[in-house]
Motif scaffolding. Structure first.
Motif, PDB file in Angstrom:
ATOM      1  N   GLY A  60      -7.850 -17.591  84.415  1.00 38.55           N
ATOM      2  CA  GLY A  60      -7.163 -16.781  83.414  1.00 38.55           C
ATOM      3  C   GLY A  60      -7.544 -17.166  82.002  1.00 38.55           C
ATOM      4  O   GLY A  60      -7.589 -16.311  81.104  1.00 38.55           O
ATOM      5  N   LEU A  61      -7.853 -18.440  81.768  1.00 39.42           N
ATOM      6  CA  LEU A  61      -8.148 -18.921  80.420  1.00 39.42           C
ATOM      7  C   LEU A  61      -9.448 -18.345  79.886  1.00 39.42           C
ATOM      8  O   LEU A  61      -9.508 -17.865  78.744  1.00 39.42           O
ATOM      9  N   HIS A  62     -10.519 -18.393  80.695  1.00 40.34           N
ATOM     10  CA  HIS A  62     -11.779 -17.897  80.141  1.00 40.34           C
ATOM     11  C   HIS A  62     -11.788 -16.367  80.025  1.00 40.34           C
ATOM     12  O   HIS A  62     -12.412 -15.820  79.112  1.00 40.34           O
ATOM     13  N   ASN A  63     -11.065 -15.667  80.901  1.00 45.13           N
ATOM     14  CA  ASN A  63     -10.949 -14.221  80.729  1.00 45.13           C
ATOM     15  C   ASN A  63     -10.196 -13.879  79.455  1.00 45.13           C
ATOM     16  O   ASN A  63     -10.577 -12.960  78.714  1.00 45.13           O
ATOM     17  N   THR A  64      -9.125 -14.615  79.174  1.00 45.31           N
ATOM     18  CA  THR A  64      -8.362 -14.391  77.950  1.00 45.31           C
ATOM     19  C   THR A  64      -9.205 -14.694  76.726  1.00 45.31           C
ATOM     20  O   THR A  64      -9.210 -13.931  75.748  1.00 45.31           O
ATOM     21  N   ALA A  65      -9.936 -15.809  76.754  1.00 43.29           N
ATOM     22  CA  ALA A  65     -10.766 -16.194  75.614  1.00 43.29           C
ATOM     23  C   ALA A  65     -11.826 -15.141  75.319  1.00 43.29           C
ATOM     24  O   ALA A  65     -12.096 -14.814  74.158  1.00 43.29           O
ATOM     25  N   VAL A  66     -12.428 -14.579  76.367  1.00 42.73           N
ATOM     26  CA  VAL A  66     -13.461 -13.559  76.177  1.00 42.73           C
ATOM     27  C   VAL A  66     -12.870 -12.297  75.549  1.00 42.73           C
ATOM     28  O   VAL A  66     -13.407 -11.747  74.579  1.00 42.73           O
ATOM     29  N   ALA A  67     -11.761 -11.822  76.096  1.00 44.53           N
ATOM     30  CA  ALA A  67     -11.160 -10.587  75.574  1.00 44.53           C
ATOM     31  C   ALA A  67     -10.669 -10.770  74.143  1.00 44.53           C
ATOM     32  O   ALA A  67     -10.833  -9.880  73.301  1.00 44.53           O
ATOM     33  N   GLU A  68     -10.079 -11.917  73.843  1.00 43.13           N
ATOM     34  CA  GLU A  68      -9.584 -12.162  72.489  1.00 43.13           C
ATOM     35  C   GLU A  68     -10.722 -12.183  71.484  1.00 43.13           C
ATOM     36  O   GLU A  68     -10.627 -11.576  70.408  1.00 43.13           O
ATOM     37  N   TYR A  69     -11.802 -12.873  71.812  1.00 39.71           N
ATOM     38  CA  TYR A  69     -12.899 -12.977  70.845  1.00 39.71           C
ATOM     39  C   TYR A  69     -13.659 -11.662  70.720  1.00 39.71           C
ATOM     40  O   TYR A  69     -14.092 -11.290  69.618  1.00 39.71           O
ATOM     41  N   ALA A 127     -12.036 -17.087  65.874  1.00 42.05           N
ATOM     42  CA  ALA A 127     -11.301 -15.855  65.593  1.00 42.05           C
ATOM     43  C   ALA A 127     -12.171 -14.651  65.906  1.00 42.05           C
ATOM     44  O   ALA A 127     -13.381 -14.681  65.699  1.00 42.05           O
ATOM     45  N   PRO A 128     -11.591 -13.556  66.408  1.00 42.97           N
ATOM     46  CA  PRO A 128     -12.373 -12.338  66.663  1.00 42.97           C
ATOM     47  C   PRO A 128     -12.813 -11.691  65.364  1.00 42.97           C
ATOM     48  O   PRO A 128     -12.145 -11.794  64.337  1.00 42.97           O
ATOM     49  N   ARG A 129     -13.963 -11.015  65.393  1.00 43.92           N
ATOM     50  CA  ARG A 129     -14.413 -10.296  64.208  1.00 43.92           C
ATOM     51  C   ARG A 129     -13.496  -9.114  63.911  1.00 43.92           C
ATOM     52  O   ARG A 129     -13.325  -8.733  62.761  1.00 43.92           O
ATOM     53  N   THR A 130     -12.960  -8.504  64.944  1.00 42.44           N
ATOM     54  CA  THR A 130     -11.992  -7.421  64.767  1.00 42.44           C
ATOM     55  C   THR A 130     -10.703  -7.854  65.430  1.00 42.44           C
ATOM     56  O   THR A 130     -10.669  -8.065  66.641  1.00 42.44           O
ATOM     57  N   GLY A 144     -12.493  -8.717  70.866  1.00 36.66           N
ATOM     58  CA  GLY A 144     -11.734  -7.772  70.068  1.00 36.66           C
ATOM     59  C   GLY A 144     -11.503  -6.462  70.799  1.00 36.66           C
ATOM     60  O   GLY A 144     -12.099  -6.191  71.851  1.00 36.66           O
ATOM     61  N   PRO A 145     -10.645  -5.606  70.245  1.00 33.01           N
ATOM     62  CA  PRO A 145     -10.233  -4.391  70.953  1.00 33.01           C
ATOM     63  C   PRO A 145     -11.346  -3.380  71.179  1.00 33.01           C
ATOM     64  O   PRO A 145     -11.242  -2.547  72.073  1.00 33.01           O
ATOM     65  N   ASP A 146     -12.417  -3.423  70.387  1.00 30.06           N
ATOM     66  CA  ASP A 146     -13.485  -2.442  70.536  1.00 30.06           C
ATOM     67  C   ASP A 146     -14.536  -2.856  71.563  1.00 30.06           C
ATOM     68  O   ASP A 146     -15.340  -2.021  71.988  1.00 30.06           O
ATOM     69  N   TRP A 147     -14.543  -4.137  71.929  1.00 30.27           N
ATOM     70  CA  TRP A 147     -15.598  -4.629  72.823  1.00 30.27           C
ATOM     71  C   TRP A 147     -15.056  -5.392  74.032  1.00 30.27           C
ATOM     72  O   TRP A 147     -15.837  -5.855  74.857  1.00 30.27           O
ATOM     73  N   ALA A 148     -13.755  -5.519  74.152  1.00 28.44           N
ATOM     74  CA  ALA A 148     -13.202  -6.359  75.214  1.00 28.44           C
ATOM     75  C   ALA A 148     -13.573  -5.862  76.605  1.00 28.44           C
ATOM     76  O   ALA A 148     -13.872  -6.654  77.501  1.00 28.44           O
ATOM     77  N   GLY A 149     -13.540  -4.546  76.826  1.00 35.49           N
ATOM     78  CA  GLY A 149     -13.850  -4.015  78.145  1.00 35.49           C
ATOM     79  C   GLY A 149     -15.272  -4.335  78.565  1.00 35.49           C
ATOM     80  O   GLY A 149     -15.525  -4.789  79.692  1.00 35.49           O
ATOM     81  N   ARG A 150     -16.223  -4.109  77.657  1.00 34.42           N
ATOM     82  CA  ARG A 150     -17.620  -4.412  77.979  1.00 34.42           C
ATOM     83  C   ARG A 150     -17.840  -5.912  78.138  1.00 34.42           C
ATOM     84  O   ARG A 150     -18.581  -6.349  79.035  1.00 34.42           O
ATOM     85  N   ALA A 151     -17.199  -6.697  77.277  1.00 31.69           N
ATOM     86  CA  ALA A 151     -17.357  -8.147  77.385  1.00 31.69           C
ATOM     87  C   ALA A 151     -16.801  -8.666  78.712  1.00 31.69           C
ATOM     88  O   ALA A 151     -17.411  -9.524  79.358  1.00 31.69           O
ATOM     89  N   LEU A 152     -15.648  -8.142  79.122  1.00 31.57           N
ATOM     90  CA  LEU A 152     -15.095  -8.549  80.415  1.00 31.57           C
ATOM     91  C   LEU A 152     -15.986  -8.082  81.564  1.00 31.57           C
ATOM     92  O   LEU A 152     -16.072  -8.740  82.604  1.00 31.57           O
ATOM     93  N   GLY A 153     -16.653  -6.932  81.388  1.00 33.76           N
ATOM     94  CA  GLY A 153     -17.594  -6.474  82.405  1.00 33.76           C
ATOM     95  C   GLY A 153     -18.763  -7.415  82.555  1.00 33.76           C
ATOM     96  O   GLY A 153     -19.146  -7.789  83.675  1.00 33.76           O
TER      97      GLY A 153
END
Length: 428
Positions: free
Chosen positions: A320-329, A390-393, A331-340
């Motif tokens: 759960g930690l690394h998934n959260t870290a990826v989505a947070e960094y 911190a996330p860019r967005t 940001g809302p415009d890229w989280a889906g692709r980054a998690l993919g």
């Protein structure tokens, strides 16, 4: 966070967790149908293994595409379309007679069902403030052992009485029901306001390599996870002389404990204001435990058995930690692709680790495999970024709720100064 927003946040978490549980049961639980595949479909053990791998291949094919859908059109569309489509593919699998057609349908089920991997995580991240995301994602990640447990409990009896078709039917129902619930009740989290046509720079081009390092850590940590979970039963029965029933019961209890450990890890990260620090400590603890496991396996010590049971929980503690870290960094415009992308590395490991580790164990025994897993845990410690960034967005503020990660709220309190510098660089 007010009462209305809290209720909505927990509803979104329930929908995301339910979808992930259904997807896990349908796509990762087919290994429990191997005896039925061999008896009812007349395939060899190798052929049954190919059928089990088909949904994983589909997941690899669909992860990034569904991430794009979630980023551009919202989580509700991704989940509300992907899960029912996976249900349709599973229903088709229940009524087909051809092995090749069955394989294609299982690949399609994986491709459609991978919408959950890309979208449900960002749905949870989007509705919870930074100081509660760790626990929320821990709950969401607990759906994986729950889905596996459901598959182990339900699929073999169904297949025994109704063949593989009955098991596929249950998988179709689970995906269909959770998909319909998401389409009806899910609400996309708010997005930052920006001029029409404005695009957020890809977080992969920031020059830091932060996301790539997180992806690498997750993939590397899959090695100890699947070496332990894949061969724990074999070790206990063949090397320690346990009965299959006793070993299975103990490992089932340990897997449930692993779900609790994910929640504790999430709580720890929320309290610490960091995802990276807890990950580093947990990966280091995993490495130490795996060294003890390798030594205990080599010298036939009872400590090896204890270390194996502890490793069954420790090796899944960081999911759960690394998934959260990826989505947070991201940001809302890229989280889906980054998690993919994040999921692709992990699923590549899921495909490769069991056969390679099995060959090593068959040739050299358990100790070298456990030692290699320990090396991978140490590599994860080395690969981890020095601190949260911190996330860019920033994730925006939900209506009526608490603050959502304004300029680094999702990062460690100890690294706020460095994160502010990162944000300033991004603005330039």
């Amino acid at each position: 966070m007010n009462t209305q927003r809290m209720s909505r946040s927990w509803l979104m978490l329930a929908l995301g967790t339910g979808g992930q549980t259904a997807s896990t049961t349908a796509l990762y639980g087919l290994a429990y149908l191997i005896p039925a595949f061999r008896e009812d479909l007349g395939v060899s053990l190798a052929g049954a293994g190919v059928l089990v791998a088909c949904p994983i291949v589909g997941i690899l094919l669909g992860l990034i595409g569904w991430g794009v859908v979630a980023d551009r059109y919202g989580e509700r569309l991704a989940l509300g379309a992907g899960l029912p489509a996976a249900a349709a593919a599973m229903a088709g699998a229940a009524f087909t007679d051809g092995i090749r057609t069955l394989g294609v349908l299982l690949v399609l089920a994986g491709a459609f069902g991978s919408s959950v991997n890309s979208a449900s995580g960002r749905l949870v991240i989007g509705w919870f403030p930074p100081d509660r995301r760790g626990v929320a994602m821990g709950v969401r990640q607990a759906s994986q052992p729950l889905g596996t447990a459901l598959a182990a409990a339900a699929l073999p009896p169904l297949a025994q009485h109704g063949g593989p078709a009955a098991a596929f039917g249950l998988c179709a129902v689970l995906c269909g029901v959770t998909g319909a619930a998401t389409a009806l009740f899910a609400v996309d989290p708010p997005r930052p306001d920006r001029p029409k046509g404005a695009r957020t720079p890809a977080p992969y081009r920031d020059g830091s390599g932060h996301l790539w390092r997180l992806h690498g850590v997750a993939a590397v940590l899959c090695v100890p996870q699947f070496v332990v979970t894949g061969f724990a039963l074999l070790f206990l029965t063949e090397a320690r002389g346990w009965s299959a029933a006793a070993a299975g019961a103990v490992l089932a209890a340990v897997n449930l404990a692993g779900a609790a450990v994910r929640l504790l890890a999430g709580w720890w990260s929320d309290a610490a204001g960091s995802r990276i620090r807890p990950m580093r400590w947990l990966a280091a603890a995993t490495a130490v435990d795996l060294v003890l496991l390798a030594a205990g396996a080599a010298w036939d010590s009872p400590a090896g058995t204890a270390a194996l049971l502890l490793a069954s929980a420790l090796t899944v503690s960081t999911n759960g930690l690394h998934n959260t870290a990826v989505a947070e960094y991201a940001g809302p415009d890229w989280a889906g692709r980054a998690l993919g992308v994040h999921g692709m590395g992990q699923h590549a490991a899921i495909v490769l680790v069991p056969p390679l580790a099995g060959a090593l164990i068959a040739d050299r025994g358990h100790p070298p495999a456990f030692a290699l897993a320990a090396v991978c845990a140490v590599l994860a410690v080395v690969l981890l970024p020095a601190a949260d960034r911190a996330p860019r967005t920033a994730w925006t503020t939900a209506p009526g709720g608490g603050a959502r990660s304004p300029a680094g709220a999702a990062v460690s309190r100890a690294s706020r100064a460095g994160s502010a510098a990162d944000a300033s660089t991004a603005r330039r």
